[in-house]
Design an enzyme around this catalytic site. Structure first.
Site, PDB file in Angstrom:
ATOM      1  N   ASP A 236     -13.957  -0.337  47.893  1.00 42.26           N
ATOM      2  CA  ASP A 236     -13.147   0.959  48.778  1.00 42.26           C
ATOM      3  C   ASP A 236     -13.506   0.227  49.564  1.00 42.26           C
ATOM      4  O   ASP A 236     -14.030  -1.149  50.131  1.00 42.26           O
ATOM      5  CB  ASP A 236     -14.741   1.828  48.364  1.00 42.26           C
ATOM      6  CG  ASP A 236     -14.509   2.774  49.450  1.00 42.26           C
ATOM      7  OD1 ASP A 236     -13.286   3.538  49.734  1.00 42.26           O
ATOM      8  OD2 ASP A 236     -15.069   3.820  48.642  1.00 42.26           O
ATOM      9  N   TRP A 237     -12.547   0.816  50.603  1.00 40.86           N
ATOM     10  CA  TRP A 237     -12.518   0.323  52.362  1.00 40.86           C
ATOM     11  C   TRP A 237     -14.328   0.396  53.239  1.00 40.86           C
ATOM     12  O   TRP A 237     -14.747   0.841  53.563  1.00 40.86           O
ATOM     13  CB  TRP A 237     -12.241   1.155  53.260  1.00 40.86           C
ATOM     14  CG  TRP A 237     -10.253   0.571  53.183  1.00 40.86           C
ATOM     15  CD1 TRP A 237      -9.841   1.516  54.033  1.00 40.86           C
ATOM     16  CD2 TRP A 237      -9.459   0.893  52.251  1.00 40.86           C
ATOM     17  NE1 TRP A 237      -8.257   0.839  53.785  1.00 40.86           N
ATOM     18  CE2 TRP A 237      -8.226   0.468  52.511  1.00 40.86           C
ATOM     19  CE3 TRP A 237     -10.013   0.890  50.635  1.00 40.86           C
ATOM     20  CZ2 TRP A 237      -7.505   0.639  51.410  1.00 40.86           C
ATOM     21  CZ3 TRP A 237      -9.155   0.729  49.393  1.00 40.86           C
ATOM     22  CH2 TRP A 237      -7.299   0.170  49.854  1.00 40.86           C
TER      23      TRP A 237
END
Length: 711
Positions: A236-237
């Site tokens: 995930d970012w």
């Protein structure tokens, strides 16, 4: 190109790449892309958010939208809306729309679907997920994934794993025992792998103390070695906090929200770690092999890669079909629904959600919709001038700004008095507007031929990055509804939300109630068709609606939101298993959903498949006993012999059937060894012989058919 040819080509490309080029493929070189190798003809991987449509375009290196009038897209139903359809075929069709539009917008990976279990009604991203039940989630997500990937676009199942709250999501450790993980939180991810998903996203949170992006157990031992996943794992970012641990754990691509791309943990630090021998280059090579293999799977090196398209009429039709099936009729005690458009001359539509658009909210799930039909618009268009439709917001929501006045600490008495007077006048004006809106709505409810209240939540309450404080309807909707129902008990109440809301203040006085969701660009069109009987509602609840938050397993037995840790001490007792095992009546049970017609179940039977003592086929007849065509979702639950740590019953199969009046169909369910197994920490999945009660019905609490199997 055959697999052996692909492998040879991958090795050829790998042999020609420098260390820097390999590393460039393993981290973000733009906010939504990795680095390619132009001299070798290797393109970057381009990502986009989902799952409710392809997100609008951003600048490559900063969070600024750059699209003009060309990046509008089809706005799809949320995953909870899809789950409410109980329809695998429809989920696959919606997946096809997303895949086609992602490909049409030049994307390689669409970051969807989210398959985390709805553990608490308060999680801000529940609307992005499917259900509280692992089987329903797994089945519909698998169908959705197949649809997406039909267009040479990779689905990215997320967030692996135990990402069930937004509160402190970047650091909190979900403390979950192994059996609960395996039987509740992992099945949808495992099913996605079996369905052939090409990419998996790791979650922000820690799991039992270890960041998910750093977990060798999650990524390598379980996902790759045990389940056989051979695709790409992307973070995930901003979910990576180190270089060595995630690199050795099996993470392939690090993405982030910052623009210092060369300083990502999988950028210069990874080059340095390989050069210093802290990380073997063979580990890096494996990552690049998997990325290149993904590119070949997506035909990124081929002239024959499929083309997509967006904003196509057939896509909008699919959204309408899905939206119609998503509405769940909870109560229709006086058979007020369906409304007769020929007999109604005045309609009062009340509520803040009646004319609100939801597509632009929710953060990463926001969509730049080509258009969005609100419920009010849908009703007006359906009546087409045959009745007068009047709209009354009834309450103040975020569209009405409440002025705040701050008095400086060094203000003199005159300045202080002036500010206080302005604040008093502004607050009085605010209260007067609130009173006027309420009274107008009450007056309309007394005089209109039909009254439709459309309330619920919006993305001001349900969004990535934050959880709801409680289940209460915002903007004093409860008080408004109580007054409306007091003057007109035939009011049709529609709640639009992505999670359960507290209905207890008014539900006993409401005779007609429908649950809706964030159902895409044709939500209003679909609602109007359901209200006026053009379409017979067939949705079923993908989650339990409890009387209140206190009546949830997480609140009674577990912990939420926790501090540094959140302990899942409720174990498997999430949603309906808690209500069943602890005899806590729900307001509306999981799987519940009414129709404008009636159905009956008869002639249940079972047989062993091929003489196996572990595989069974269960059949049952369903008949439409009413006078309207309609659909019913038949659900099969399995009850083992009573075990203290196990749920009383769990969903093991479902089939949606469309029937004309008087028509009968036979439906079948197949049960295998896994159906009758539980996960044991020391031995894995263990088949348990004994007596099992098979129950079949239309919700977790409406199960008229029962039979016993002895295994």
């Amino acid at each position: 190109m055959q697999y052996n040819e692909i492998d040879e080509k991958i090795e050829e490309l790998l042999s020609m790449m420098t260390l820097e080029e390999k590393v460039g493929m393993c981290h973000g070189n733009g906010l939504f892309r990795t680095g390619g190798v132009p001299r070798l003809g290797i393109p970057p991987l381009v990502f986009s958010d989902g799952p409710m449509g392809v997100r609008n375009e951003f600048a490559d290196d900063h969070w600024e939208t750059v699209g003009g009038n060309w990046d509008f897209v089809t706005y799809l139903p949320s995953c909870t809306a899809l789950a409410a359809t109980f329809n695998r075929t429809l989920a696959e069709r919606v997946g096809e729309v997303l895949g086609c539009e992602a490909r049409g917008r030049g994307k390689d990976v669409i970051l969807a679907p989210g398959v985390n279990i709805i553990r608490t009604p308060l999680c801000g991203r529940n609307y992005e997920y499917f259900s509280e039940d692992p089987v329903l989630t797994a089945e519909l997500a698998s169908a959705f994934i197949k649809g997406v990937q039909r267009f040479d676009v990779a689905a990215c199942v997320k967030h692996f794993a135990a990402n069930n709250q937004e509160t402190e999501r970047l650091s909190v450790s979900a403390e979950v025992d192994e059996r609960t993980l395996r039987e509740l939180y992992f099945p949808a991810f495992e099913a996605a792998v079996k369905a052939g998903v090409f990419t998996v996203m790791t979650a922000y949170n820690r799991l039992n103390g270890t960041f998910c992006s750093h977990s060798h157990k999650l990524i390598t031992e379980i996902l790759r070695n045990e389940w056989g996943f051979d695709g790409v794992v992307v973070s995930d970012w901003g979910a990576v906090h180190d270089t060595e641990a995630p690199a050795k754990a099996g993470l392939d691509i690090e993405m982030n929200v910052t623009s210092d791309f060369d300083d990502y943990f999988f950028a210069k630090p990874l080059i340095n770690a390989v050069q210093k021998g802290k990380i073997s280059e063979s580990i890096l090579n494996e990552k690049v092999r998997r990325i290149l293999k993904l590119m070949f799977r997506l035909n990124m090196f081929s002239k024959d890669r499929k083309r997509g398209g967006f904003n196509l009429p057939q896509h909008q039709q699919t959204v309408l079909d899905a939206a119609k099936e998503s509405f769940v009729l909870l109560k229709n005690d006086r058979e007020v629904l369906p409304l007769n458009a020929d007999k109604i001359k005045t309609v009062a539509v009340i509520g803040n959600n009646a004319d609100k658009k939801h597509s632009t909210g929710g953060d990463s799930a926001a969509v730049k919709a080509l258009y969005e039909v609100t419920p009010l618009s849908g009703i007006v268009m359906r009546l087409a001038g045959g009745a007068k439709v009047s709209y009354y917001p009834g309450c103040l929501d975020e569209t009405y700004s409440k002025h705040e006045f701050h008095i400086p600490s060094n203000a003199d008495e005159k300045t202080r008095a002036e500010i206080e007077e302005k604040a008093r006048a502004a607050n009085e004006e605010y209260r007067n507007i609130e009173l006027r809106l309420t009274e107008e709505a009450i007056q309309a409810a007394q005089t209109a031929d039909a009254v439709i209240f459309i309330g619920g939540t919006g993305h001001e309450q349900e969004s990535e990055g934050r959880d709801r404080p409680d289940m209460t309807l915002p903007y004093k909707q409860d008080k408004l509804l109580e007054r409306i129902l007091a003057v007109n008990p035939n009011t049709v109440v529609i709640i639009i939300s992505g999670s359960p809301v507290d209905m207890s203040p008014w539900i006993d006085n409401a005779h007609t109630v429908m649950q809706g969701f964030f159902s895409g660009m044709h939500s209003g069109t679909a609602l109007a068709e359901v209200l006026f009987g053009d379409y017979n509602p067939s949705g079923h609840l993908p989650f339990t609606i409890p009387l209140n938050e206190e009546d949830t397993g997480v609140k009674a037995l577990g912990e939420y939101p926790g501090g540094e840790k959140v302990c899942y001490t409720e174990g498997l007792f999430v949603g309906y298993p808690y209500h069943d095992a602890f005899n806590v009546p729900p307001l509306f049970p999981f799987g519940h959903g009414l129709s404008y017609t009636t159905f009956s179940l008869t002639k249940a039977a079972y047989r062993q498949i091929s003489g196996s003592c572990k595989d069974y086929e269960i059949s049952v007849d369903i008949t439409n006993t009413g006078n309207r065509s309609g659909a019913q979702s038949v659900q099969l639950y399995v009850e083992p012999e009573k075990k203290e740590a196990s749920p009383i019953r769990t969903l093991k199969g479902f089939q949606k059937v469309y029937l004309n009046p008087g028509e009968t169909k036979t439906i079948t369910f197949k049960l295998d060894e896994r159906t009758f197994s539980e996960f044991c920490i020391n031995s894995g999945w263990v088949f348990n012989p004994g007596n099992y009660t098979i129950k079949i019905g239309t919700s977790s609490r409406d199960l008229p058919i029962a039979m016993t199997l002895t295994l």
